[in-house]
Design a protein around this motif. Structure first.
Motif, PDB file in Angstrom:
ATOM      1  N   GLU A   1       0.822  -1.213   0.000  1.00 38.83           N
ATOM      2  CA  GLU A   1       0.000   0.000   0.000  1.00 38.83           C
ATOM      3  C   GLU A   1       0.860   1.269   0.000  1.00 38.83           C
ATOM      4  O   GLU A   1       0.329   2.366  -0.070  1.00 38.83           O
ATOM      5  CB  GLU A   1      -0.939  -0.024   1.209  1.00 38.83           C
ATOM      6  CG  GLU A   1      -2.026  -1.094   1.042  1.00 38.83           C
ATOM      7  CD  GLU A   1      -2.950  -1.196   2.228  1.00 38.83           C
ATOM      8  OE1 GLU A   1      -2.544  -0.788   3.333  1.00 38.83           O
ATOM      9  OE2 GLU A   1      -4.074  -1.685   2.056  1.00 38.83           O
ATOM     10  N   ASP A   2       2.149   1.092   0.107  1.00 39.47           N
ATOM     11  CA  ASP A   2       3.037   2.258   0.067  1.00 39.47           C
ATOM     12  C   ASP A   2       3.220   2.718  -1.379  1.00 39.47           C
ATOM     13  O   ASP A   2       3.642   1.946  -2.244  1.00 39.47           O
ATOM     14  CB  ASP A   2       4.388   1.879   0.687  1.00 39.47           C
ATOM     15  CG  ASP A   2       5.394   3.013   0.589  1.00 39.47           C
ATOM     16  OD1 ASP A   2       4.961   4.164   0.380  1.00 39.47           O
ATOM     17  OD2 ASP A   2       6.595   2.751   0.730  1.00 39.47           O
ATOM     18  N   ARG A   3       2.928   3.971  -1.577  1.00 40.17           N
ATOM     19  CA  ARG A   3       2.961   4.558  -2.925  1.00 40.17           C
ATOM     20  C   ARG A   3       4.358   4.465  -3.563  1.00 40.17           C
ATOM     21  O   ARG A   3       4.486   4.106  -4.738  1.00 40.17           O
ATOM     22  CB  ARG A   3       2.568   6.032  -2.794  1.00 40.17           C
ATOM     23  CG  ARG A   3       2.203   6.747  -4.047  1.00 40.17           C
ATOM     24  CD  ARG A   3       1.605   8.078  -3.687  1.00 40.17           C
ATOM     25  NE  ARG A   3       2.611   8.972  -3.139  1.00 40.17           N
ATOM     26  CZ  ARG A   3       3.295   9.854  -3.853  1.00 40.17           C
ATOM     27  NH1 ARG A   3       3.091   9.946  -5.144  1.00 40.17           N
ATOM     28  NH2 ARG A   3       4.176  10.635  -3.289  1.00 40.17           N
TER      29      ARG A   3
ATOM     30  N   ASP B   1      -2.274   1.997  -6.126  1.00 40.87           N
ATOM     31  CA  ASP B   1      -3.373   1.550  -5.261  1.00 40.87           C
ATOM     32  C   ASP B   1      -3.628   0.051  -5.405  1.00 40.87           C
ATOM     33  O   ASP B   1      -4.580  -0.467  -4.820  1.00 40.87           O
ATOM     34  CB  ASP B   1      -4.687   2.260  -5.644  1.00 40.87           C
ATOM     35  CG  ASP B   1      -4.818   3.615  -4.976  1.00 40.87           C
ATOM     36  OD1 ASP B   1      -3.949   3.952  -4.161  1.00 40.87           O
ATOM     37  OD2 ASP B   1      -5.797   4.321  -5.282  1.00 40.87           O
TER      38      ASP B   1
ATOM     39  N   TYR C   1      -4.238  -1.819  -2.373  1.00 42.01           N
ATOM     40  CA  TYR C   1      -5.174  -1.185  -1.431  1.00 42.01           C
ATOM     41  C   TYR C   1      -6.578  -1.730  -1.698  1.00 42.01           C
ATOM     42  O   TYR C   1      -7.138  -1.505  -2.763  1.00 42.01           O
ATOM     43  CB  TYR C   1      -5.127   0.338  -1.637  1.00 42.01           C
ATOM     44  CG  TYR C   1      -6.150   1.115  -0.874  1.00 42.01           C
ATOM     45  CD1 TYR C   1      -6.140   1.147   0.510  1.00 42.01           C
ATOM     46  CD2 TYR C   1      -7.142   1.833  -1.540  1.00 42.01           C
ATOM     47  CE1 TYR C   1      -7.087   1.877   1.209  1.00 42.01           C
ATOM     48  CE2 TYR C   1      -8.093   2.564  -0.856  1.00 42.01           C
ATOM     49  CZ  TYR C   1      -8.056   2.580   0.518  1.00 42.01           C
ATOM     50  OH  TYR C   1      -9.002   3.300   1.202  1.00 42.01           O
TER      51      TYR C   1
ATOM     52  N   ARG D   1      -9.419  -1.428   0.325  1.00 38.39           N
ATOM     53  CA  ARG D   1     -10.567  -0.863   1.028  1.00 38.39           C
ATOM     54  C   ARG D   1     -11.288   0.235   0.253  1.00 38.39           C
ATOM     55  O   ARG D   1     -12.241   0.837   0.746  1.00 38.39           O
ATOM     56  CB  ARG D   1     -10.110  -0.324   2.384  1.00 38.39           C
ATOM     57  CG  ARG D   1      -9.527  -1.393   3.286  1.00 38.39           C
ATOM     58  CD  ARG D   1      -9.051  -0.843   4.612  1.00 38.39           C
ATOM     59  NE  ARG D   1      -8.001   0.150   4.483  1.00 38.39           N
ATOM     60  CZ  ARG D   1      -6.717  -0.137   4.256  1.00 38.39           C
ATOM     61  NH1 ARG D   1      -6.326  -1.387   4.116  1.00 38.39           N
ATOM     62  NH2 ARG D   1      -5.817   0.819   4.158  1.00 38.39           N
TER      63      ARG D   1
ATOM     64  N   ASP E   1     -10.101   7.200   4.800  1.00 34.78           N
ATOM     65  CA  ASP E   1      -9.372   5.973   5.124  1.00 34.78           C
ATOM     66  C   ASP E   1      -7.867   6.274   5.175  1.00 34.78           C
ATOM     67  O   ASP E   1      -7.403   7.256   4.580  1.00 34.78           O
ATOM     68  CB  ASP E   1      -9.650   4.898   4.060  1.00 34.78           C
ATOM     69  CG  ASP E   1      -9.179   3.512   4.504  1.00 34.78           C
ATOM     70  OD1 ASP E   1      -9.022   3.295   5.719  1.00 34.78           O
ATOM     71  OD2 ASP E   1      -8.945   2.665   3.634  1.00 34.78           O
ATOM     72  N   VAL E   2      -7.169   5.426   5.874  1.00 33.46           N
ATOM     73  CA  VAL E   2      -5.708   5.499   5.845  1.00 33.46           C
ATOM     74  C   VAL E   2      -5.246   4.477   4.808  1.00 33.46           C
ATOM     75  O   VAL E   2      -5.436   3.279   4.983  1.00 33.46           O
ATOM     76  CB  VAL E   2      -5.103   5.178   7.225  1.00 33.46           C
ATOM     77  CG1 VAL E   2      -3.590   5.040   7.122  1.00 33.46           C
ATOM     78  CG2 VAL E   2      -5.474   6.262   8.221  1.00 33.46           C
ATOM     79  N   VAL E   3      -4.695   4.959   3.713  1.00 33.55           N
ATOM     80  CA  VAL E   3      -4.263   4.055   2.640  1.00 33.55           C
ATOM     81  C   VAL E   3      -2.981   3.324   3.052  1.00 33.55           C
ATOM     82  O   VAL E   3      -2.831   2.138   2.821  1.00 33.55           O
ATOM     83  CB  VAL E   3      -4.017   4.842   1.327  1.00 33.55           C
ATOM     84  CG1 VAL E   3      -3.493   3.928   0.234  1.00 33.55           C
ATOM     85  CG2 VAL E   3      -5.300   5.510   0.871  1.00 33.55           C
ATOM     86  N   PHE E   4      -2.101   4.068   3.701  1.00 35.56           N
ATOM     87  CA  PHE E   4      -0.816   3.472   4.091  1.00 35.56           C
ATOM     88  C   PHE E   4      -0.305   4.141   5.353  1.00 35.56           C
ATOM     89  O   PHE E   4      -0.431   5.353   5.507  1.00 35.56           O
ATOM     90  CB  PHE E   4       0.204   3.663   2.958  1.00 35.56           C
ATOM     91  CG  PHE E   4       1.583   3.221   3.326  1.00 35.56           C
ATOM     92  CD1 PHE E   4       1.891   1.868   3.405  1.00 35.56           C
ATOM     93  CD2 PHE E   4       2.579   4.147   3.607  1.00 35.56           C
ATOM     94  CE1 PHE E   4       3.168   1.450   3.763  1.00 35.56           C
ATOM     95  CE2 PHE E   4       3.856   3.741   3.959  1.00 35.56           C
ATOM     96  CZ  PHE E   4       4.148   2.383   4.032  1.00 35.56           C
TER      97      PHE E   4
ATOM     98  N   ARG F   1      -0.485   8.034   4.737  1.00 34.87           N
ATOM     99  CA  ARG F   1      -1.175   8.543   3.546  1.00 34.87           C
ATOM    100  C   ARG F   1      -2.670   8.444   3.815  1.00 34.87           C
ATOM    101  O   ARG F   1      -3.214   7.343   3.952  1.00 34.87           O
ATOM    102  CB  ARG F   1      -0.810   7.720   2.320  1.00 34.87           C
ATOM    103  CG  ARG F   1      -1.379   8.287   1.037  1.00 34.87           C
ATOM    104  CD  ARG F   1      -0.975   7.427  -0.135  1.00 34.87           C
ATOM    105  NE  ARG F   1      -1.348   8.014  -1.388  1.00 34.87           N
ATOM    106  CZ  ARG F   1      -1.378   7.360  -2.537  1.00 34.87           C
ATOM    107  NH1 ARG F   1      -1.025   6.098  -2.569  1.00 34.87           N
ATOM    108  NH2 ARG F   1      -1.736   7.960  -3.629  1.00 34.87           N
TER     109      ARG F   1
ATOM    110  N   ARG G   1      -6.675   9.297   2.879  1.00 36.43           N
ATOM    111  CA  ARG G   1      -7.508   9.504   1.681  1.00 36.43           C
ATOM    112  C   ARG G   1      -8.933   9.861   2.053  1.00 36.43           C
ATOM    113  O   ARG G   1      -9.527   9.242   2.932  1.00 36.43           O
ATOM    114  CB  ARG G   1      -7.511   8.245   0.817  1.00 36.43           C
ATOM    115  CG  ARG G   1      -8.472   8.333  -0.367  1.00 36.43           C
ATOM    116  CD  ARG G   1      -8.262   7.245  -1.374  1.00 36.43           C
ATOM    117  NE  ARG G   1      -6.936   7.328  -1.955  1.00 36.43           N
ATOM    118  CZ  ARG G   1      -6.392   6.376  -2.694  1.00 36.43           C
ATOM    119  NH1 ARG G   1      -7.078   5.282  -2.949  1.00 36.43           N
ATOM    120  NH2 ARG G   1      -5.182   6.506  -3.190  1.00 36.43           N
TER     121      ARG G   1
ATOM    122  N   TYR H   1     -12.361  10.049  -0.110  1.00 32.78           N
ATOM    123  CA  TYR H   1     -13.027   9.918  -1.410  1.00 32.78           C
ATOM    124  C   TYR H   1     -14.052  11.041  -1.560  1.00 32.78           C
ATOM    125  O   TYR H   1     -14.930  11.206  -0.713  1.00 32.78           O
ATOM    126  CB  TYR H   1     -13.728   8.561  -1.533  1.00 32.78           C
ATOM    127  CG  TYR H   1     -12.775   7.437  -1.891  1.00 32.78           C
ATOM    128  CD1 TYR H   1     -12.346   7.264  -3.199  1.00 32.78           C
ATOM    129  CD2 TYR H   1     -12.296   6.568  -0.916  1.00 32.78           C
ATOM    130  CE1 TYR H   1     -11.458   6.254  -3.537  1.00 32.78           C
ATOM    131  CE2 TYR H   1     -11.414   5.546  -1.247  1.00 32.78           C
ATOM    132  CZ  TYR H   1     -11.003   5.396  -2.565  1.00 32.78           C
ATOM    133  OH  TYR H   1     -10.124   4.402  -2.906  1.00 32.78           O
TER     134      TYR H   1
END
Lengths: 592, 75
Positions: free
Chosen positions: A471-473, A501, A504, A506, B40-43, B54, B56, B58
């Motif tokens: 999930e780390d960009r 993504d 990711y 969720r 949400d917390v992506v990372f 990171r 997010r 939406y």
């Protein structure tokens, strides 16, 4: 012409040195001054030499505008301003700033030396020539599809002949539907006939106007507004490959909504993507029959309807290659028909992967797959053959044996296959510890092995680097870029890339996450260019192991003399290896 | 401006936090305090005293009615 090049900067003068190189090459007379020359000295020199152009460079820094303005004032006071053209260049320079400061022209960041030379030589129109022109490519061009080794050819011939013989007196609801659909597209009203071969979901939609869960209609007004929006978008062509010819870069979309898809596609095109793939929802693949109309839904994958596909097509740049996947579900042949009618360039078919990853029943998909291959040939849609069963743990040699059977079958039916090995750190690799100290060798081995067997285009995916993404960009973009660099190093034809993504789960993939990987790939292609990544000697050893494994698999399948039974019985991958024959459509094949 | 965002707003930052859980909670609370609901917390990656995160929000999900389709004014 005579030029004085003056770096109004204590250190930086690279751009002027490049200009010097090009001006001298063109036989102009150039005086290149060193950084940190005093303005007074420059004025004195210019009074003596009387150049046609004084070209000043200045990088960012405090007081840059004031210094540049002072220089113009000094030129003015010395009577030079009207006798020489004065040009300024640098990272922070804009045309507006240059004009405001009294310069004849200004060149900022992302200016090429060609543009500056064209300007000073009075050839401003040359800039047009610098624009990138993207052309649509035929990935299959130049390949013979020859099977190099007679032993492999004999096995593939035997297996594919057996498949063709087995399917010749069989049909399925999908085949009956596609025949009806072809006539419907010619204007015949056969919906009642069509619905006889459909599941209740599709029947309810047509007869009771009931939509599946989470699906909504896109209104006519929305559609009209969207069309206007798409037509108003302007973009400059961009290519990611730098000096490379290959690989083409594909992005897989399938947000669930054709509007969102189209916006993701437009952004991907703007950032340099060469092609896009349509990813359909999994429930659609397990349902007999297709819906109609402009439809959006809130889950992964975008619904296959002719209207949705046409909307996507209307948004595509003329140079963008478009693949509509038809490889795994109960609507495989019909999807190809709709894809062709909507103007797709490519499709995807693999009976082996489609029936061994818990999808469609092997018997059913074999019957449908052969028909789909005939349609791909009829509509001139090259098809790629994914081996994503590798993600379930099926060893590459078994997955590749299946891929080569489908490829050879496609060639026999006059279609054009594209081999699509997985290019990643797969379960097969993890379990067997094949890439102990690098992520290169086994991927390279796959390509060496395939090239040893068949002369066919290779397009790894789907996507490259899968299972190494997190999930780390930064990590995801880097992983994708390195796999892309490996693909270019091997001169592969195309790649399908992930977004950052991809891991990711969720939420939906965002368009920014697509830009991340496209930017990273451009940097990797620029970094490596024509240089190559060097595998270790293990790659050759693995390649031989894969070739032997493919041969053993094909030999067993040929000996079994029943392709479908081979799928059920695990010859292309056992259940323990993650190959589970699908159940969708089981028992629906009929004699015809 | 928010009407022109195609899908989501991402913010990357580093927070001082004793644990990943604390950083996550603070980050989400912060975004919600700004009025974003679909957050949400992506990372997130915590190391010792700080967490790189990171976040997010939406703005539009697939299947929504997008304001940008209607020229950005929502009409």
């Amino acid at each position: 012409m005579k030029f004085v090049l003056f770096p109004l900067d204590p250190v930086h003068d690279v751009a002027l040195k490049m200009l010097n190189r090009e001006l001298v090459k063109r036989k102009h007379q150039v005086i290149l001054l060193p950084p940190d020359t005093k303005m007074e000295e420059v004025i004195e020199l210019c009074q003596r030499e009387m150049p046609d152009f004084i070209m000043v460079s200045r990088t960012v820094g405090y007081g840059a505008a004031e210094l540049l303005a002072r220089f113009i004032d000094m030129l003015d006071a010395a009577g030079l301003r009207d006798k020489c053209k004065v040009v300024v260049g640098g990272k922070a320079i804009t045309k507006e700033l240059a004009a405001e400061l009294g310069y004849d022209a200004g060149f900022g960041e992302r200016t090429s030396w060609e543009e500056v030379i064209a300007y000073v030589e009075g050839r401003q129109m040359e800039k047009e020539k610098l624009k990138v022109k993207k052309n649509k490519r035929d990935i299959t061009q130049g390949y013979t599809y020859r099977v190099h080794e007679p032993t492999f050819k004999q096995l593939l011939d035997k297996i594919t002949d057996q498949i063709l013989d087995w399917v010749k007196d069989k049909t399925s609801p999908a085949i009956e539907r596609v025949k009806i659909r072809e006539r419907m597209l010619e204007g015949e009203d056969l919906i009642e006939e069509y619905l006889k071969f459909c599941d209740e979901t599709v029947v309810s939609y047509f007869k009771k106007n009931l939509l599946p869960k989470k699906v909504r209609f896109i209104t006519r007004e929305e559609s009209k507004k969207f069309d206007q929006l798409i037509k108003s978008l302007k973009l400059d062509d961009r290519i990611l490959r730098h000096t490379l010819d290959k690989p083409l870069v594909f992005v897989q979309y399938g947000t669930g909504c054709p509007f969102m898809d189209a916006m993701h596609i437009k952004v991907s095109e703007a950032w340099g993507a060469d092609g896009v793939l349509h990813f359909d929802p999994s429930w659609g693949a397990r349902c007999e029959g297709l819906l109609e109309g402009l439809l959006a839904h809130e889950e992964d994958g975008s619904i296959i309807t002719l209207e949705n596909l046409k909307l996507i097509k209307s948004s595509l740049d003329v140079s963008t290659l478009w693949c509509v996947r038809a490889h795994r579900g109960l609507n495989t042949p019909e999807t190809i028909l709709l894809a062709a009618r909507a103007g797709a360039d490519l499709t995807k078919i693999n009976m082996v992967y489609g029936s061994l990853n818990g999808g469609t029943d092997p018997e059913r998909l074999t019957v449908d797959g052969v028909y789909a291959l005939k349609l791909a040939a009829k509509y001139n849609l090259p098809f790629d053959i994914p081996t994503n069963e590798e993600l379930g743990g099926v060893p590459a040699p078994k997955a590749f044996a299946g891929m080569l059977v489908v490829a050879h079958l496609g060639v026999k039916l006059n279609a054009k296959p594209i081999l699509k090995p997985l290019f990643c750190y797969s379960p097969d690799v993890m379990i067997n510890d094949y890439m102990k100290d690098n992520y290169i060798d086994y991927n390279v081995a796959k390509v060496i092995a395939l090239r040893q067997i068949m002369d066919a285009p290779i397009w790894p995916g789907e996507p490259i680097g899968f299972m190494t993404h997190t999930e780390d960009r930064i990590q995801s973009a880097m992983t994708t870029a390195l796999h892309a660099a490996l693909a270019s190093s091997l001169r592969l034809d195309a790649i399908t890339i992930a977004s950052t993504d991809e891991a990711y789960a969720r939420g939906a993939i965002t368009v920014s996450a697509r830009i991340d990987t496209l930017r990273a790939i451009a940097e990797a292609f620029r970094f490596f260019g024509q240089a190559k990544i060097e595998p270790t000697k293990r790659a050759e050893e693995y390649a031989q192991m894969i070739v032997n494994g493919i041969y053993e698999t094909l030999e067993k399948v040929a000996k079994r003399e029943d392709f479908v039974a081979s799928l059920y019985e695990g010859l292309f991958g056992t259940r323990e290896e993650g190959a589970n024959p699908g159940r969708a459509g089981r028992g629906t094949v009929r004699k015809c | 401006m928010i009407d022109k965002i195609i899908d989501a707003l991402d913010v990357e930052t580093t927070l001082l936090a004793k644990s990943e859980e604390e950083a996550k909670s603070v980050a989400i609370q912060y975004f919600k305090s700004l009025g974003f609901n679909d957050v949400d917390v992506v990372f997130i990656e915590h190391n010792g005293f700080a967490a790189r995160v990171r976040l997010r929000a939406y703005i539009f999900r697939p299947g929504d009615k997008y304001v940008w389709v209607f020229g950005g004014d929502g009409k």
